[in-house]
Design an enzyme around this catalytic site. Structure first.
Site: not given
Ligand code: NAP
Ligand code: GCO
Length: 265
Positions: A146, A159
Site C-alpha cells: 500500500s 493497517y
Molecule cells: P476489499 O474490496 O475489501 O477486498 C478484500 C478481500 O480480502 C475480500 O475478498 C475479503 O473477503 C478478503 N479477505 C479479508 N480477510 C480475509 C481472510 N482472513 N481470509 C480470506 N480472505 C480474506 O479490498 P480491496 O480494496 O480490493 O483491497 C485488496 C488488497 O489491496 C488489500 O490487501 C488492501 O489492503 C490492498 N490495498 C487496497 C487499496 C485500495 O485503495 N482499495 C489500496 C492499497 C492497498 P470478504 O469479502 O469475505 O471480507
Molecule cells: C485509507 C485507505 C488506504 C488505502 C490504500 C492506500 O483509509 O487511507 O483505505 O489505506 O486503502 O491502502 O494505498
C-alpha cells in the site's frame, strides 16, 4: 515474440481474497493471460457469486474457501489446490482489511486482527507454497502492499504497521529465495475504487477531495490498473525484478501536495 513474455499458459495462480475488488481484477487479468486461477475467499456465498462475475469477464476460475490467517486451513486448502489444479506457480497475497480508528480508541484485539490478516497471513501462505517453487526453481509471489507501506495517516495505524511490515517481509523473502529463481515483489496501490475505500469515497465524503487533489492523475485508480501491474510482476518480463514494491498510485507518492489555483507557480 513479445507476447510470450506475458503468456501465463500452464501456470497455476492463487489469488487470496479474490472475490471482488482488486483481487478480482488481478484474477481476471492473470486468467486472460492464460493462467489457471484459483480464487480464495472466506465465504462460500461470495465465492459462488464471484464465479459468475469472473464468467461475465470471460474467464473460468477455481474457487476455494479458507481463512488466510489459519495455518491449518491454509495447508489443507493449498493441498486441495495441488491435488485438483496443480502446484501454485504464482501467489498473490491480496486478502486484506483496514480499520479506520484513532490509536487511543483502537483496541489491542482490533490492532492484532489487522496485523494477522494483512501481515501474518502473507507469511503463512507464502511459507506454504514456497518450498514447491524452490524445488521447481520457478515462482512468483506478489504481496499487496500500500502507499501506507511508506506513509502514515491518522486513524490507520494498524493497517500502516502491517503494510510497512509487508514491504520488508517482501524484501526478506527476496533475500532468501531469489537464488532459487523465485521473484517476490509487492504492489503498492494508491487510492483505488473498491468496497474497501467506499466509506471514504462515496456520498461527497471530504476525503474524496484530498485524494483528487493529491493524485496527479486526478482520478481514483481502477482495480484493473492494479491487475495490469500484477500481470507484469507475474510474467517472464519481470524475471530479474525482485524485492521491489511497484507503486500504482497515479503519482501520489511523487507529489508533496497541491493547492487549488496554485497550478502556475
Ligand atoms: P476489499 O474490496 O475489501 O477486498 C478484500 C478481500 O480480502 C475480500 O475478498 C475479503 O473477503 C478478503 N479477505 C479479508 N480477510 C480475509 C481472510 N482472513 N481470509 C480470506 N480472505 C480474506 O479490498 P480491496 O480494496 O480490493 O483491497 C485488496 C488488497 O489491496 C488489500 O490487501 C488492501 O489492503 C490492498 N490495498 C487496497 C487499496 C485500495 O485503495 N482499495 C489500496 C492499497 C492497498 P470478504 O469479502 O469475505 O471480507
Ligand atoms: C485509507 C485507505 C488506504 C488505502 C490504500 C492506500 O483509509 O487511507 O483505505 O489505506 O486503502 O491502502 O494505498
Amino acid at each position: 515474440m513479445i507476447q510470450e513474455l506475458f503468456d501465463l499458459s500452464g501456470k497455476v495462480a492463487l489469488v487470496t481474497g479474490g472475490t471482488h475488488g482488486i483481487g478480482m481484477a488481478v484474477g481476471v487479468t492473470l486468467a486472460k493471460a492464460g493462467a489457471k486461477v484459483c480464487v480464495n475467499g472466506r465465504s462460500n456465498d461470495k465465492l459462488s457469486e464471484c464465479k459468475k462475475e469472473y464468467a461475465k469477464a470471460g474467464v473460468d476460475v477455481y474457487t476455494i474457501n479458507f481463512d488466510v490467517t489459519d495455518e491449518v486451513a491454509v495447508d489443507k486448502g493449498i493441498s486441495t489446490i495441488e491435488k485438483e489444479v496443480g502446484p501454485v506457480d504464482i501467489l498473490v497475497n491480496n486478502a486484506g482489511i483496514i480499520k479506520r480508528i484513532p490509536i487511543l480508541d483502537l483496541k489491542v484485539d482490533d490492532f492484532k486482527e489487522v496485523i494477522d490478516i494483512d501481515l501474518v497471513a502473507p507469511f503463512i501462505v507464502a511459507k506454504r507454497v514456497a518450498p514447491k517453487m524452490i524445488e521447481n526453481r520457478s515462482g512468483k509471489i506478489i504481496n499487496m502492499c500500500s502507499m501506507m507501506s511508506v506513509y502514515g495517516r491518522n486513524s490507520v495505524s494498524a493497517y500502516a504497521s502491517a503494510k510497512g511490515g509487508l514491504k520488508l517481509l517482501t524484501a526478506n523473502m527476496c533475500c532468501e529465495w531469489a537464488k532459487y529463481n523465485v521473484q517476490i515483489n509487492g504492489i503498492g496501490p494508491g487510492y483505488i475504487a473498491t468496497p474497501q475505500t467506499a466509506p471514504i469515497r462515496e456520498g461527497a465524503h471530504p476525503f474524496n477531495d484530498l485524494v483528487m487533489t493529491r493524485t496527479p492523475a486526478n482520478r481514483w485508480g481502477e482495480p484493473e490498473d492494479v491487475g495490469n501491474a500484477a500481470l507484469f510482476l507475474a510474467s517472464k518480463a519481470a524475471d530479474f525484478v525482485n524485492g521491489q514494491v511497484l507503486y500504482v498510485d497515479g503519482g501520489i507518492l511523487a507529489n508533496f501536495g497541491y493547492v487549488k489555483g496554485e497550478n502556475d507557480i
